[in-house]
Design a protein around this motif. Structure first.
Motif, PDB file in Angstrom:
ATOM      1  N   ASN A   1       3.783  -5.471  -6.015  1.00 26.25           N
ATOM      2  CA  ASN A   1       5.052  -4.791  -6.270  1.00 26.25           C
ATOM      3  C   ASN A   1       5.550  -4.139  -4.980  1.00 26.25           C
ATOM      4  O   ASN A   1       5.974  -2.980  -4.962  1.00 26.25           O
ATOM      5  CB  ASN A   1       4.929  -3.761  -7.393  1.00 26.25           C
ATOM      6  CG  ASN A   1       4.661  -4.410  -8.739  1.00 26.25           C
ATOM      7  OD1 ASN A   1       5.104  -5.534  -8.996  1.00 26.25           O
ATOM      8  ND2 ASN A   1       3.918  -3.732  -9.595  1.00 26.25           N
ATOM      9  N   GLN A   2       5.469  -4.921  -3.904  1.00 24.26           N
ATOM     10  CA  GLN A   2       5.858  -4.466  -2.571  1.00 24.26           C
ATOM     11  C   GLN A   2       6.603  -5.575  -1.840  1.00 24.26           C
ATOM     12  O   GLN A   2       6.410  -6.764  -2.098  1.00 24.26           O
ATOM     13  CB  GLN A   2       4.619  -4.078  -1.753  1.00 24.26           C
ATOM     14  CG  GLN A   2       3.864  -2.874  -2.279  1.00 24.26           C
ATOM     15  CD  GLN A   2       4.622  -1.582  -2.082  1.00 24.26           C
ATOM     16  OE1 GLN A   2       5.368  -1.433  -1.113  1.00 24.26           O
ATOM     17  NE2 GLN A   2       4.448  -0.650  -2.982  1.00 24.26           N
ATOM     18  N   TRP A   3       7.441  -5.146  -0.882  1.00 21.80           N
ATOM     19  CA  TRP A   3       8.108  -6.075   0.021  1.00 21.80           C
ATOM     20  C   TRP A   3       7.214  -6.334   1.230  1.00 21.80           C
ATOM     21  O   TRP A   3       6.598  -5.418   1.763  1.00 21.80           O
ATOM     22  CB  TRP A   3       9.432  -5.487   0.491  1.00 21.80           C
ATOM     23  CG  TRP A   3      10.470  -5.344  -0.573  1.00 21.80           C
ATOM     24  CD1 TRP A   3      10.726  -4.236  -1.327  1.00 21.80           C
ATOM     25  CD2 TRP A   3      11.405  -6.338  -0.996  1.00 21.80           C
ATOM     26  NE1 TRP A   3      11.757  -4.478  -2.199  1.00 21.80           N
ATOM     27  CE2 TRP A   3      12.192  -5.765  -2.013  1.00 21.80           C
ATOM     28  CE3 TRP A   3      11.648  -7.664  -0.612  1.00 21.80           C
ATOM     29  CZ2 TRP A   3      13.218  -6.461  -2.646  1.00 21.80           C
ATOM     30  CZ3 TRP A   3      12.672  -8.362  -1.250  1.00 21.80           C
ATOM     31  CH2 TRP A   3      13.442  -7.764  -2.252  1.00 21.80           C
ATOM     32  N   TYR A   4       7.159  -7.593   1.660  1.00 23.76           N
ATOM     33  CA  TYR A   4       6.406  -7.974   2.852  1.00 23.76           C
ATOM     34  C   TYR A   4       7.251  -8.916   3.712  1.00 23.76           C
ATOM     35  O   TYR A   4       8.060  -9.694   3.190  1.00 23.76           O
ATOM     36  CB  TYR A   4       5.104  -8.694   2.485  1.00 23.76           C
ATOM     37  CG  TYR A   4       4.073  -7.821   1.823  1.00 23.76           C
ATOM     38  CD1 TYR A   4       3.190  -7.048   2.586  1.00 23.76           C
ATOM     39  CD2 TYR A   4       3.963  -7.761   0.436  1.00 23.76           C
ATOM     40  CE1 TYR A   4       2.231  -6.245   1.975  1.00 23.76           C
ATOM     41  CE2 TYR A   4       3.004  -6.962  -0.172  1.00 23.76           C
ATOM     42  CZ  TYR A   4       2.152  -6.208   0.605  1.00 23.76           C
ATOM     43  OH  TYR A   4       1.202  -5.416  -0.007  1.00 23.76           O
ATOM     44  N   VAL A   5       7.026  -8.865   5.008  1.00 21.55           N
ATOM     45  CA  VAL A   5       7.695  -9.796   5.910  1.00 21.55           C
ATOM     46  C   VAL A   5       7.001 -11.152   5.820  1.00 21.55           C
ATOM     47  O   VAL A   5       5.791 -11.256   6.026  1.00 21.55           O
ATOM     48  CB  VAL A   5       7.670  -9.275   7.360  1.00 21.55           C
ATOM     49  CG1 VAL A   5       8.184 -10.348   8.327  1.00 21.55           C
ATOM     50  CG2 VAL A   5       8.515  -8.006   7.482  1.00 21.55           C
ATOM     51  N   ALA A   6       7.785 -12.177   5.526  1.00 23.86           N
ATOM     52  CA  ALA A   6       7.250 -13.535   5.457  1.00 23.86           C
ATOM     53  C   ALA A   6       7.579 -14.339   6.707  1.00 23.86           C
ATOM     54  O   ALA A   6       6.893 -15.328   7.009  1.00 23.86           O
ATOM     55  CB  ALA A   6       7.781 -14.265   4.231  1.00 23.86           C
TER      56      ALA A   6
ATOM     57  N   PRO B   1       3.084   2.448   4.625  1.00 26.56           N
ATOM     58  CA  PRO B   1       2.163   1.565   3.916  1.00 26.56           C
ATOM     59  C   PRO B   1       2.880   0.760   2.834  1.00 26.56           C
ATOM     60  O   PRO B   1       3.772   1.294   2.170  1.00 26.56           O
ATOM     61  CB  PRO B   1       1.161   2.543   3.290  1.00 26.56           C
ATOM     62  CG  PRO B   1       1.288   3.788   4.104  1.00 26.56           C
ATOM     63  CD  PRO B   1       2.715   3.858   4.498  1.00 26.56           C
ATOM     64  N   PRO B   2       2.468  -0.490   2.637  1.00 25.28           N
ATOM     65  CA  PRO B   2       1.402  -1.164   3.379  1.00 25.28           C
ATOM     66  C   PRO B   2       1.900  -2.042   4.520  1.00 25.28           C
ATOM     67  O   PRO B   2       1.107  -2.627   5.231  1.00 25.28           O
ATOM     68  CB  PRO B   2       0.784  -2.052   2.284  1.00 25.28           C
ATOM     69  CG  PRO B   2       1.972  -2.455   1.454  1.00 25.28           C
ATOM     70  CD  PRO B   2       2.896  -1.248   1.437  1.00 25.28           C
ATOM     71  N   CYS B   3       3.235  -2.122   4.720  1.00 21.62           N
ATOM     72  CA  CYS B   3       3.769  -3.303   5.399  1.00 21.62           C
ATOM     73  C   CYS B   3       4.394  -3.101   6.772  1.00 21.62           C
ATOM     74  O   CYS B   3       4.577  -4.076   7.504  1.00 21.62           O
ATOM     75  CB  CYS B   3       4.817  -3.956   4.496  1.00 21.62           C
ATOM     76  SG  CYS B   3       6.103  -2.795   3.981  1.00 21.62           S
ATOM     77  N   LEU B   4       4.761  -1.878   7.181  1.00 27.65           N
ATOM     78  CA  LEU B   4       5.505  -1.739   8.433  1.00 27.65           C
ATOM     79  C   LEU B   4       4.996  -0.561   9.247  1.00 27.65           C
ATOM     80  O   LEU B   4       4.752   0.525   8.713  1.00 27.65           O
ATOM     81  CB  LEU B   4       7.004  -1.551   8.171  1.00 27.65           C
ATOM     82  CG  LEU B   4       7.894  -1.769   9.412  1.00 27.65           C
ATOM     83  CD1 LEU B   4       8.009  -3.249   9.734  1.00 27.65           C
ATOM     84  CD2 LEU B   4       9.280  -1.172   9.211  1.00 27.65           C
ATOM     85  N   TYR B   5       4.891  -0.812  10.557  1.00 25.99           N
ATOM     86  CA  TYR B   5       4.400   0.169  11.526  1.00 25.99           C
ATOM     87  C   TYR B   5       5.410   0.248  12.665  1.00 25.99           C
ATOM     88  O   TYR B   5       5.861  -0.780  13.183  1.00 25.99           O
ATOM     89  CB  TYR B   5       3.045  -0.287  12.042  1.00 25.99           C
ATOM     90  CG  TYR B   5       2.502   0.415  13.270  1.00 25.99           C
ATOM     91  CD1 TYR B   5       1.523   1.396  13.150  1.00 25.99           C
ATOM     92  CD2 TYR B   5       2.925   0.059  14.555  1.00 25.99           C
ATOM     93  CE1 TYR B   5       0.979   2.008  14.278  1.00 25.99           C
ATOM     94  CE2 TYR B   5       2.388   0.669  15.671  1.00 25.99           C
ATOM     95  CZ  TYR B   5       1.421   1.650  15.534  1.00 25.99           C
ATOM     96  OH  TYR B   5       0.887   2.246  16.650  1.00 25.99           O
ATOM     97  N   THR B   6       5.785   1.457  13.047  1.00 26.26           N
ATOM     98  CA  THR B   6       6.669   1.638  14.188  1.00 26.26           C
ATOM     99  C   THR B   6       6.042   2.634  15.155  1.00 26.26           C
ATOM    100  O   THR B   6       5.457   3.641  14.749  1.00 26.26           O
ATOM    101  CB  THR B   6       8.061   2.148  13.762  1.00 26.26           C
ATOM    102  OG1 THR B   6       7.934   3.414  13.098  1.00 26.26           O
ATOM    103  CG2 THR B   6       8.747   1.161  12.827  1.00 26.26           C
ATOM    104  N   LEU B   7       6.174   2.337  16.438  1.00 30.37           N
ATOM    105  CA  LEU B   7       5.711   3.219  17.500  1.00 30.37           C
ATOM    106  C   LEU B   7       6.896   3.568  18.375  1.00 30.37           C
ATOM    107  O   LEU B   7       7.466   2.694  19.038  1.00 30.37           O
ATOM    108  CB  LEU B   7       4.616   2.532  18.328  1.00 30.37           C
ATOM    109  CG  LEU B   7       4.230   3.216  19.649  1.00 30.37           C
ATOM    110  CD1 LEU B   7       3.662   4.611  19.395  1.00 30.37           C
ATOM    111  CD2 LEU B   7       3.237   2.356  20.430  1.00 30.37           C
TER     112      LEU B   7
END
Length: 368
Positions: free
Chosen positions: A10-15, A229-235
């Motif tokens: 039940n989450q969006w993910y980059v494909a 969480p769970p799908c995106l990280y930004t620095l």
């Protein structure tokens, strides 16, 4: 053996990146689900289960092909539209009513193609985390994707503890100050964000920044992480000559800014898609800087891939109860683990509630 790997559904993910999805069918596996991605003749992206309903031939395998707004299975010619409905079958005019494949909710945003894994009724596009720099003309971006033969949690741990830059990425982005500087960690449970910051007041300038910004001498270097969480990280990375701090008001013109983005997409229990992008607000039209940053960051990513692939073999072979020591630098990663566990528990509770409700309704109907 180590504990089994779980997916947060039940989450969006980059494909994929938007540029990867064309009139040629692209196959990706997200959270264990095989997906066929293609761009229709009208330009929209469709995401279907990568398995023909007839004899289960993958729609992403040659000679399957996109024709107009449909994809034609390369085995027997079953033809599907972007909703997964079969619109034509060979040898007969009537299409069986049950001839359809799963269609995944899909959104193209910030250069990424996002798919929703789970109950389509819960696919709220406003919950997709943003990386606006990747599609902003005021920034120049280089990007790529590297597959890992490792579980996705290992990549989360890696990205939330940047002290490893000093040792694993020396000569590229690592300097002694990264490991030596304490971090601060903030956890926003309501917004589901883990923030980790490391501000270095006086640090060596690694080649990654020296060769792209032209700075000579030591620098002020800030690393501010936001993990969704769970799908995106930004620095959010800020680099400036020593002593140059942001002004109290107005633009931070004395510094160079880099936005590093990682989309973390579980593929299978022991494989992960590592989508990476580096956006900058300086030397925007300099192709040489773009090539340097692309090649340097890809080298750094591949160093991570080598380390994490090796770590997967170690973790997979561990007996239950093997000790894992954590210290102060791990507070961000540990917070992320707790948040992901809570999301997984919530998903399980929701599923159990739905099963109980269905069972209760069935029992009530039987009594009546």
């Amino acid at each position: 053996m180590s504990s089994p790997v779980t997916f947060v559904r039940n989450q969006w993910y980059v494909a994929a990146y938007g540029r990867e999805v064309t009139s040629e069918v692209l196959g990706r596996t997200v959270c264990g689900e095989a997906i066929a991605l293609f761009r229709t003749g009208s330009g929209t992206v469709a995401a279907l289960a990568d398995r023909c309903v007839h004899r289960r031939f993958p729609l992403s395998a040659a000679p399957s092909q996109v024709v107009g707004d449909t994809v034609v299975c390369g085995y027997h010619g079953f033809t599907y539209d972007g909703t997964g409905t079969c619109v034509a079958v060979p040898g007969q005019s009537r299409v069986p009513r049950t001839a359809r494949v799963t269609a995944y909710p899909v959104v193209e945003q910030d250069s990424f193609v996002w798919v929703f894994i789970g109950d389509p009724a819960l696919a709220d596009a406003t919950r997709i985390p943003r990386a606006p720099w990747l599609a902003d003309e005021a920034w120049t971006t280089v990007s790529g994707m590297e597959p890992l033969a490792a579980r996705w949690g290992l990549l989360v741990d890696n990205l939330l503890d940047l002290s490893h830059e000093t040792y694993l990425h020396g000569g590229y982005i690592g300097t002694p100050e990264v490991a030596e500087t304490p971090i601060t960690t903030e956890v926003d449970e309501e917004a589901r964000i883990v923030r980790v910051s490391r501000h270095m007041a006086d640090a060596a300038c690694p080649p990654f920044y020296a060769n792209s910004t032209g700075i000579t001498g030591r620098i002020t270097r800030w690393q501010d992480i936001e993990y969704f969480p769970p799908c995106l990280y930004t620095l959010h990375s800020r680099v400036a000559p020593v002593g140059v701090l942001p002004p109290a008001e107005g633009p931070d013109d004395g510094a160079f800014h880099v936005e590093v983005v990682y989309a973390i997409t579980p593929s299978t229990a022991t494989s992960t898609y590592d989508f990476w992008a580096v956006a900058r607000d300086f030397a925007r039209d300099d192709e040489e800087v773009s090539r340097f940053l692309h090649d340097s960051n890809r080298t750094v990513v591949l160093q991570d891939v080598t380390a994490l692939d090796l770590l997967e073999t170690v973790v997979a072979a561990e007996p239950a109860g093997t000790q894992e020591l954590s210290i102060n630098i791990d507070t961000g990663a540990l917070a992320a683990r707790r948040m992901i566990a809570a999301m997984t528990a919530g998903m399980t509770a929701a599923t159990d509630a739905a099963v109980d409700a269905t069972a209760g309704a069935a029992a009530g109907a039987a009594v009546r």
